[in-house]
Scaffold this motif. Structure first.
Motif, PDB file in Angstrom:
ATOM      1  N   CYS A   1       0.850  -1.186   0.000  1.00  0.00           N
ATOM      2  CA  CYS A   1       0.000   0.000   0.000  1.00  0.00           C
ATOM      3  C   CYS A   1       0.886   1.236   0.000  1.00  0.00           C
ATOM      4  CB  CYS A   1      -0.895  -0.004   1.236  1.00  0.00           C
ATOM      5  SG  CYS A   1      -1.833   1.529   1.414  1.00  0.00           S
ATOM      6  N   LEU A   2       0.636   2.139  -0.972  1.00  0.00           N
ATOM      7  CA  LEU A   2       1.460   3.343  -1.070  1.00  0.00           C
ATOM      8  C   LEU A   2       1.102   4.369  -0.005  1.00  0.00           C
ATOM      9  CD1 LEU A   2       1.571   3.840  -4.940  1.00  0.00           C
ATOM     10  CD2 LEU A   2       3.373   2.973  -3.451  1.00  0.00           C
TER      11      LEU A   2
ATOM     12  N   THR B   1       1.876  -4.407   3.840  1.00  0.00           N
ATOM     13  CA  THR B   1       2.265  -5.400   2.828  1.00  0.00           C
ATOM     14  C   THR B   1       1.640  -6.762   3.099  1.00  0.00           C
ATOM     15  OG1 THR B   1       4.260  -5.967   4.086  1.00  0.00           O
ATOM     16  CG2 THR B   1       4.510  -4.321   2.347  1.00  0.00           C
ATOM     17  N   SER B   2       0.717  -6.843   4.030  1.00  0.00           N
ATOM     18  CA  SER B   2       0.244  -8.181   4.399  1.00  0.00           C
ATOM     19  C   SER B   2      -1.244  -8.430   4.225  1.00  0.00           C
ATOM     20  CB  SER B   2       0.647  -8.501   5.841  1.00  0.00           C
ATOM     21  OG  SER B   2       0.094  -7.552   6.722  1.00  0.00           O
ATOM     22  N   ASN B   3      -2.071  -7.383   4.293  1.00  0.00           N
ATOM     23  CA  ASN B   3      -3.507  -7.634   4.241  1.00  0.00           C
ATOM     24  C   ASN B   3      -4.191  -6.771   3.185  1.00  0.00           C
ATOM     25  OD1 ASN B   3      -2.803  -8.266   7.321  1.00  0.00           O
ATOM     26  ND2 ASN B   3      -4.553  -9.459   6.682  1.00  0.00           N
ATOM     27  N   PHE B   4      -4.822  -7.458   2.223  1.00  0.00           N
ATOM     28  CA  PHE B   4      -5.489  -6.740   1.138  1.00  0.00           C
ATOM     29  C   PHE B   4      -6.835  -7.358   0.835  1.00  0.00           C
ATOM     30  CE2 PHE B   4      -1.000  -6.090   0.747  1.00  0.00           C
ATOM     31  CZ  PHE B   4      -0.916  -4.736   0.525  1.00  0.00           C
TER      32      PHE B   4
ATOM     33  N   SER C   1     -14.010  -6.236   1.854  1.00  0.00           N
ATOM     34  CA  SER C   1     -14.140  -7.201   0.775  1.00  0.00           C
ATOM     35  C   SER C   1     -14.609  -8.541   1.319  1.00  0.00           C
ATOM     36  CB  SER C   1     -12.789  -7.377   0.088  1.00  0.00           C
ATOM     37  OG  SER C   1     -12.837  -8.445  -0.838  1.00  0.00           O
ATOM     38  N   ALA C   2     -15.260  -9.314   0.455  1.00  0.00           N
ATOM     39  CA  ALA C   2     -15.684 -10.663   0.841  1.00  0.00           C
ATOM     40  C   ALA C   2     -14.498 -11.625   0.914  1.00  0.00           C
ATOM     41  CB  ALA C   2     -16.719 -11.198  -0.141  1.00  0.00           C
ATOM     42  N   LEU C   3     -13.360 -11.139   0.418  1.00  0.00           N
ATOM     43  CA  LEU C   3     -12.173 -11.993   0.444  1.00  0.00           C
ATOM     44  C   LEU C   3     -10.972 -11.137   0.846  1.00  0.00           C
ATOM     45  CD1 LEU C   3     -11.506 -14.967  -0.268  1.00  0.00           C
ATOM     46  CD2 LEU C   3     -10.691 -14.121  -2.463  1.00  0.00           C
ATOM     47  N   VAL C   4     -10.284 -11.558   1.884  1.00  0.00           N
ATOM     48  CA  VAL C   4      -9.105 -10.837   2.337  1.00  0.00           C
ATOM     49  C   VAL C   4      -7.889 -11.746   2.170  1.00  0.00           C
ATOM     50  CG1 VAL C   4      -7.935  -9.807   4.324  1.00  0.00           C
ATOM     51  CG2 VAL C   4     -10.383  -9.402   3.962  1.00  0.00           C
ATOM     52  N   GLY C   5      -6.873 -11.208   1.505  1.00  0.00           N
ATOM     53  CA  GLY C   5      -5.650 -11.974   1.297  1.00  0.00           C
ATOM     54  C   GLY C   5      -4.606 -11.586   2.326  1.00  0.00           C
ATOM     55  N   ASN C   6      -4.022 -12.594   2.942  1.00  0.00           N
ATOM     56  CA  ASN C   6      -2.916 -12.371   3.869  1.00  0.00           C
ATOM     57  C   ASN C   6      -1.646 -12.810   3.172  1.00  0.00           C
ATOM     58  OD1 ASN C   6      -0.978 -13.215   6.128  1.00  0.00           O
ATOM     59  ND2 ASN C   6      -2.558 -12.086   7.209  1.00  0.00           N
TER      60      ASN C   6
ATOM     61  N   THR D   1      -7.152  -3.458  -2.799  1.00  0.00           N
ATOM     62  CA  THR D   1      -7.572  -2.541  -1.751  1.00  0.00           C
ATOM     63  C   THR D   1      -6.861  -2.886  -0.447  1.00  0.00           C
ATOM     64  OG1 THR D   1      -9.771  -2.414  -2.768  1.00  0.00           O
ATOM     65  CG2 THR D   1      -9.571  -1.592  -0.512  1.00  0.00           C
ATOM     66  N   CYS D   2      -6.271  -1.861   0.166  1.00  0.00           N
ATOM     67  CA  CYS D   2      -5.567  -2.080   1.429  1.00  0.00           C
ATOM     68  C   CYS D   2      -6.580  -2.339   2.550  1.00  0.00           C
ATOM     69  CB  CYS D   2      -4.732  -0.851   1.752  1.00  0.00           C
ATOM     70  SG  CYS D   2      -3.921  -0.926   3.351  1.00  0.00           S
ATOM     71  N   SER D   3      -6.388  -3.429   3.282  1.00  0.00           N
ATOM     72  CA  SER D   3      -7.310  -3.728   4.382  1.00  0.00           C
ATOM     73  C   SER D   3      -7.039  -2.864   5.608  1.00  0.00           C
ATOM     74  CB  SER D   3      -7.202  -5.203   4.788  1.00  0.00           C
ATOM     75  OG  SER D   3      -7.788  -6.009   3.803  1.00  0.00           O
ATOM     76  N   ALA D   4      -5.854  -2.277   5.670  1.00  0.00           N
ATOM     77  CA  ALA D   4      -5.499  -1.476   6.840  1.00  0.00           C
ATOM     78  C   ALA D   4      -6.092  -0.071   6.763  1.00  0.00           C
ATOM     79  CB  ALA D   4      -3.982  -1.407   6.986  1.00  0.00           C
TER      80      ALA D   4
END
Ligand SMILES: [Zn+2]
Length: 79
Positions: free
Chosen positions: A4-5, A10-13, A30-35, A67-70
């Motif tokens: 994320c800029l 760098t870990s949760n999107f 989001s319905a799906l979060v990538g770690n 999309t940044c989850s943070a």
């Protein structure tokens, strides 16, 4: 790995392609979060999307996670 800029996460999107249909669950965007761990997807948190979407996102994370989850920013860069 994606980054994320805005906040440097760098870990949760999340994915704007898979809107969260159950927004009361964790408040996730989001319905799906990538770690992510380094270059790889560590695990996916499925919060209501289909298994097919989940598998596609795991195989092609750069197409899904934007999309940044943070902080919620969509200024994400991929290497
Ligand atoms: Zn961020």
């Amino acid at each position: 790995m994606p980054q994320c800029l805005r906040c440097g996460n760098t870990s949760n999107f999340g994915s704007s392609r898979l809107p969260n249909t159950t927004p009361w669950v964790n408040g996730a965007v989001s319905a799906l979060v990538g770690n992510f761990s380094g270059e790889e997807v560590n695990y996916l948190e499925n919060m209501g999307t289909t298994l097919e979407n989940s598998e596609q996102a795991f195989a092609h994370p750069e197409r899904y996670f934007d999309t940044c989850s943070a902080c919620g920013s969509t200024d994400i860069i991929w290497p």
